[in-house]
Write a protein that holds these residues in place. Structure first.
Motif, PDB file in Angstrom:
ATOM      1  N   ARG A   1      51.020  43.200  69.125  1.00  0.00           N
ATOM      2  CA  ARG A   1      50.782  44.574  69.584  1.00  0.00           C
ATOM      3  C   ARG A   1      49.498  45.169  69.007  1.00  0.00           C
ATOM      4  O   ARG A   1      48.936  46.111  69.564  1.00  0.00           O
ATOM      5  CB  ARG A   1      51.962  45.458  69.191  1.00  0.00           C
ATOM      6  CG  ARG A   1      53.264  45.120  69.937  1.00  0.00           C
ATOM      7  CD  ARG A   1      54.422  45.921  69.402  1.00  0.00           C
ATOM      8  NE  ARG A   1      54.674  45.622  67.995  1.00  0.00           N
ATOM      9  CZ  ARG A   1      55.608  46.198  67.256  1.00  0.00           C
ATOM     10  NH1 ARG A   1      56.385  47.143  67.797  1.00  0.00           N
ATOM     11  NH2 ARG A   1      55.780  45.867  66.002  1.00  0.00           N
ATOM     12  N   ARG A   2      49.031  44.613  67.888  1.00  0.00           N
ATOM     13  CA  ARG A   2      47.816  45.160  67.254  1.00  0.00           C
ATOM     14  C   ARG A   2      46.532  44.629  67.877  1.00  0.00           C
ATOM     15  O   ARG A   2      45.441  45.126  67.567  1.00  0.00           O
ATOM     16  CB  ARG A   2      47.831  44.833  65.766  1.00  0.00           C
ATOM     17  CG  ARG A   2      48.942  45.540  64.980  1.00  0.00           C
ATOM     18  CD  ARG A   2      48.924  45.094  63.522  1.00  0.00           C
ATOM     19  NE  ARG A   2      47.624  45.295  62.928  1.00  0.00           N
ATOM     20  CZ  ARG A   2      47.252  44.756  61.756  1.00  0.00           C
ATOM     21  NH1 ARG A   2      48.087  43.973  61.102  1.00  0.00           N
ATOM     22  NH2 ARG A   2      46.046  44.990  61.259  1.00  0.00           N
ATOM     23  N   LEU A   3      46.628  43.629  68.733  1.00  0.00           N
ATOM     24  CA  LEU A   3      45.402  43.022  69.277  1.00  0.00           C
ATOM     25  C   LEU A   3      44.545  44.010  70.062  1.00  0.00           C
ATOM     26  O   LEU A   3      43.331  44.095  69.825  1.00  0.00           O
ATOM     27  CB  LEU A   3      45.766  41.810  70.152  1.00  0.00           C
ATOM     28  CG  LEU A   3      46.417  40.625  69.433  1.00  0.00           C
ATOM     29  CD1 LEU A   3      46.696  39.501  70.430  1.00  0.00           C
ATOM     30  CD2 LEU A   3      45.537  40.118  68.301  1.00  0.00           C
ATOM     31  N   PRO A   4      45.104  44.783  71.029  1.00  0.00           N
ATOM     32  CA  PRO A   4      44.244  45.729  71.768  1.00  0.00           C
ATOM     33  C   PRO A   4      43.615  46.775  70.849  1.00  0.00           C
ATOM     34  O   PRO A   4      42.456  47.167  71.063  1.00  0.00           O
ATOM     35  CB  PRO A   4      45.214  46.369  72.768  1.00  0.00           C
ATOM     36  CG  PRO A   4      46.356  45.402  72.891  1.00  0.00           C
ATOM     37  CD  PRO A   4      46.484  44.787  71.541  1.00  0.00           C
ATOM     38  N   LEU A   5      44.357  47.234  69.841  1.00  0.00           N
ATOM     39  CA  LEU A   5      43.812  48.249  68.935  1.00  0.00           C
ATOM     40  C   LEU A   5      42.635  47.700  68.135  1.00  0.00           C
ATOM     41  O   LEU A   5      41.732  48.454  67.750  1.00  0.00           O
ATOM     42  CB  LEU A   5      44.916  48.727  67.977  1.00  0.00           C
ATOM     43  CG  LEU A   5      46.128  49.403  68.638  1.00  0.00           C
ATOM     44  CD1 LEU A   5      47.178  49.746  67.596  1.00  0.00           C
ATOM     45  CD2 LEU A   5      45.687  50.658  69.386  1.00  0.00           C
ATOM     46  N   ALA A   6      42.643  46.375  67.878  1.00  0.00           N
ATOM     47  CA  ALA A   6      41.548  45.762  67.123  1.00  0.00           C
ATOM     48  C   ALA A   6      40.422  45.282  68.028  1.00  0.00           C
ATOM     49  O   ALA A   6      39.444  44.699  67.541  1.00  0.00           O
ATOM     50  CB  ALA A   6      42.088  44.584  66.312  1.00  0.00           C
ATOM     51  N   GLY A   7      40.546  45.550  69.332  1.00  0.00           N
ATOM     52  CA  GLY A   7      39.491  45.153  70.260  1.00  0.00           C
ATOM     53  C   GLY A   7      39.458  43.658  70.538  1.00  0.00           C
ATOM     54  O   GLY A   7      38.408  43.118  70.901  1.00  0.00           O
ATOM     55  N   LEU A   8      40.599  42.962  70.383  1.00  0.00           N
ATOM     56  CA  LEU A   8      40.649  41.523  70.604  1.00  0.00           C
ATOM     57  C   LEU A   8      41.213  41.225  71.992  1.00  0.00           C
ATOM     58  O   LEU A   8      42.053  41.956  72.506  1.00  0.00           O
ATOM     59  CB  LEU A   8      41.511  40.848  69.535  1.00  0.00           C
ATOM     60  CG  LEU A   8      41.056  41.043  68.087  1.00  0.00           C
ATOM     61  CD1 LEU A   8      41.976  40.305  67.131  1.00  0.00           C
ATOM     62  CD2 LEU A   8      39.616  40.572  67.897  1.00  0.00           C
ATOM     63  N   SER A   9      40.748  40.126  72.591  1.00  0.00           N
ATOM     64  CA  SER A   9      41.171  39.728  73.933  1.00  0.00           C
ATOM     65  C   SER A   9      42.209  38.616  73.818  1.00  0.00           C
ATOM     66  O   SER A   9      41.902  37.509  73.354  1.00  0.00           O
ATOM     67  CB  SER A   9      39.968  39.243  74.747  1.00  0.00           C
ATOM     68  OG  SER A   9      40.400  38.627  75.941  1.00  0.00           O
ATOM     69  N   ALA A  10      43.437  38.898  74.259  1.00  0.00           N
ATOM     70  CA  ALA A  10      44.503  37.899  74.171  1.00  0.00           C
ATOM     71  C   ALA A  10      44.183  36.649  75.001  1.00  0.00           C
ATOM     72  O   ALA A  10      44.390  35.523  74.517  1.00  0.00           O
ATOM     73  CB  ALA A  10      45.829  38.516  74.613  1.00  0.00           C
ATOM     74  N   PRO A  11      43.679  36.751  76.258  1.00  0.00           N
ATOM     75  CA  PRO A  11      43.345  35.526  77.004  1.00  0.00           C
ATOM     76  C   PRO A  11      42.291  34.668  76.318  1.00  0.00           C
ATOM     77  O   PRO A  11      42.381  33.434  76.321  1.00  0.00           O
ATOM     78  CB  PRO A  11      42.846  36.054  78.353  1.00  0.00           C
ATOM     79  CG  PRO A  11      43.506  37.393  78.496  1.00  0.00           C
ATOM     80  CD  PRO A  11      43.549  37.953  77.105  1.00  0.00           C
ATOM     81  N   VAL A  12      41.287  35.320  75.724  1.00  0.00           N
ATOM     82  CA  VAL A  12      40.247  34.555  75.019  1.00  0.00           C
ATOM     83  C   VAL A  12      40.843  33.836  73.810  1.00  0.00           C
ATOM     84  O   VAL A  12      40.559  32.661  73.548  1.00  0.00           O
ATOM     85  CB  VAL A  12      39.092  35.484  74.588  1.00  0.00           C
ATOM     86  CG1 VAL A  12      38.114  34.742  73.677  1.00  0.00           C
ATOM     87  CG2 VAL A  12      38.364  36.028  75.812  1.00  0.00           C
ATOM     88  N   LEU A  13      41.699  34.536  73.074  1.00  0.00           N
ATOM     89  CA  LEU A  13      42.343  33.916  71.912  1.00  0.00           C
ATOM     90  C   LEU A  13      43.219  32.738  72.329  1.00  0.00           C
ATOM     91  O   LEU A  13      43.242  31.696  71.656  1.00  0.00           O
ATOM     92  CB  LEU A  13      43.182  34.959  71.160  1.00  0.00           C
ATOM     93  CG  LEU A  13      42.401  36.065  70.444  1.00  0.00           C
ATOM     94  CD1 LEU A  13      43.359  37.136  69.937  1.00  0.00           C
ATOM     95  CD2 LEU A  13      41.595  35.491  69.282  1.00  0.00           C
ATOM     96  N   ALA A  14      43.941  32.887  73.432  1.00  0.00           N
ATOM     97  CA  ALA A  14      44.800  31.798  73.915  1.00  0.00           C
ATOM     98  C   ALA A  14      43.957  30.565  74.251  1.00  0.00           C
ATOM     99  O   ALA A  14      44.316  29.437  73.877  1.00  0.00           O
ATOM    100  CB  ALA A  14      45.588  32.252  75.136  1.00  0.00           C
TER     101      ALA A  14
END
Length: 558
Positions: free
Chosen positions: A259-272
């Motif tokens: 849940r903290r990923l969007p708040l930290a400006g991180l992209s879940a698809p890129v991380l995957a």
């Protein structure tokens, strides 16, 4: 059976294990492997009935809870079993995968003496800042945060004091149990107890050596050195040893806290995608991979970087094995059922399998993938189906491939948590093609040819000496051929026991006949109106008859 264990040092632990198994409804298993007899000899009282609320649990849940209660060695065993998708059905794998390696932390004072011994000085002299509250705690170790004199943030992974003797006792018991199951429980032999325990023993002893874990981390870091998006914590070898691992602190978002990923400006698809390509590179390019890439071992860092920690469990794949994996996947797509079946049979090393039935089933299975591009395959479902076919035919994979499949499944699950549209097959396709190209590259072919030529030359050079030795032994009458047939040995033992019982029965009958003759002939002296010699013969006959009866009852009970 348990006489070889007889050491007093293990009897207490043996009682604890048997008690937990009985409480969870596995009293029959305790009886069958001979643990009950060992405990009864030690004067223990056993109560075989499981509590009703535990008996209502499904067998996989009861096994998981029993393993959790038995302690660190058995939790680790459950985690190894969870990798054997080729031996256990999906409901067992799902349940065993829930085993969490967690434990209440020890007070820091309980670690101080060991830390001082490993560091060569009190920990406060080495680390100006040291948090005595554990950051995390597991069955084998706990982690504390600290700071080096130059300000570098580090963590101290400290092995729990006194844990090795407990683990070694558990390993001795498990090795003995595996031997007994393999010998005396044919219905459980399909689970390969000796192979699984051997894999577990090697894995757990490696995990107890934190220096080995640190070497694993450095090897992975070197293989991924060109990737700026992947981070492996640096090891501080000045203080790292068998019982202590000092490495850089990773300040990021835990893999479970999505849940903290969007708040930290991180992209879940890129991380995957980055996480998948990193693990695929470890597996299919380097042949040395993190075998447990679950969310607890992953952190997400700024700029969509990923950090991997905890390299206690790693897998290794040879170049040949990587090529075989690529061949299997390619064969599924190209409808080469015979080629796929041949590789699966080579992997299982099972000569008694029904190869025709296996090929027919694989042919029907791969037919559903006719014309489907590799990028569109559901790799996890496909691997699960292949493993189910192996399991139905009583075939088992080598441990390295079992770890590989488990890593694939875990990786795809992690990717889909980050991105529901994550496609594992699309990410794996370039690495699979590269594995096949690398195996057939001119340099690789030349290298294999040179090795084969060198082996053949060595064999030819030693052949005259070996033949001369063989002929000399034959001339001197020392040439022996030994045939070992274990079932025949057991048959001989049973025949020996049966003949002893028959001899005792004949002797008893003879005593009865002889005593009857003595009583009818002998007149003097008398004891209570009967000749003493005849009475003694009847008593001896009664004892012999009781011995035969007890022997028969015990045989039926076994």
């Amino acid at each position: 059976m348990w006489d070889a264990i007889g050491a007093v040092r293990d009897l207490g632990r043996l009682h604890d294990i048997a008690s937990v198994l009985i409480r969870y409804g596995f009293g029959d298993l305790v009886r069958r492997v001979g643990m009950a007899g060992a405990l009864e000899k030690a004067g223990r009282a056993l109560h075989w009935r499981a509590p009703e609320e535990l008996a209502r649990l499904a067998p996989p849940a009861r096994v998981r809870r029993a393993l959790e209660e038995l302690g660190p060695s058995f939790v680790k065993l459950g985690q190894i079993l969870a990798t054997r998708v080729d031996l256990f059905a999906p409901e067992w794998i799902d349940e065993l995968s829930k085993l969490q390696d967690e434990a209440p932390p020890l007070p820091f004072e309980a670690l101080r003496a060991q830390l001082t011994d490993d560091l060569g000085a009190p920990p406060e002299e080495i680390f100006p800042v040291l948090d005595t509250t554990a950051l995390a705690a597991a069955s084998l170790a706990q982690v504390h945060r600290a700071q080096l004199p130059d300000g570098t943030e580090v963590v101290l992974k400290v092995r729990r004091p006194g844990i090795r003797p407990v683990v070694e006792a558990d390993l001795r018991l498990l090795e003995r149990v595996a031997e007994i199951i393999d010998k005396d429980a044919p219905d459980l032999r399909r689970y390969r107890p000796r192979e699984v325990v051997r894999q577990f023993v090697l894995s757990l002893r490696r995990e107890l050596d934190f220096a080995a874990e640190a070497r694993n981390a450095e090897r992975v870091a070197a293989n991924l050195a060109e990737r700026a998006d992947i981070v492996v914590p640096r090891i501080h070898w000045r203080w790292t040893c068998e019982r202590l691992n000092v490495q850089d602190f990773v300040d990021g978002i835990a893999g479970r806290d999505l849940r903290r990923l969007p708040l930290a400006g991180l992209s879940a698809p890129v991380l995957a995608r980055r996480g998948a390509t990193a693990v695929l590179q470890m597996i299919l390019d380097d042949g040395f991979f993190h075998a447990d890439p679950h969310p607890g071992n992953v952190f997400y860092l700024p700029d969509n970087r990923i950090a991997f920690i905890d390299f206690g469990m790693v897998g290794r794949l040879s170049e040949t094995r990587r090529y075989e994996v690529a061949q299997v996947l390619s064969g599924l797509v190209s409808h080469d059922s015979e080629g796929v079946a041949d590789i699966l049979l080579d992997w299982s090393s099972e000569t008694r399998a029904d190869t025709d039935a296996l090929r027919d089933e694989i042919d029907a299975f791969v037919d559903q993938y006719r014309g489907v591009p590799l990028q569109r395959l559901d790799m996890t479902a496909m691997l699960a189906d292949v493993v189910a076919i192996l399991r139905d035919h009583g075939l088992a994979l080598p441990p390295d491939l079992a770890l590989l499949i488990k890593a694939f499944v875990t990786l795809e699950g992690l990717g889909r948590q980050l991105d529901p549209d994550f496609d594992m097959a699309s990410e794996a396709a370039p690495y699979l093609r590269q594995a096949m190209l690398a195996h057939n590259a001119p340099t690789a072919v030349a290298r294999r040819g040179w090795r084969a030529l060198a082996s053949a030359a060595t064999l030819l050079a030693s052949l005259p000496r070996d033949i001369r030795t063989l002929l000399r032994a034959a001339q001197r009458g020392r040439l022996q051929v030994q045939v070992d047939v274990p079932p025949l040995d057991r048959f001989g033992e049973r025949m020996d026991k049966a003949s002893n019982r028959l001899a005792l029965a004949i002797l008893t009958a003879a005593l009865i006949v002889g005593s009857s003759i003595v009583i009818s002939v002998e007149k003097e002296p008398l004891l209570a109106g009967f000749p003493p010699l005849g009475v003694s013969g009847f008593i001896a006959a009664l004892i012999g008859a009781l011995a035969v009866l007890i022997s028969i009852l015990r045989s039926h009970k076994r």
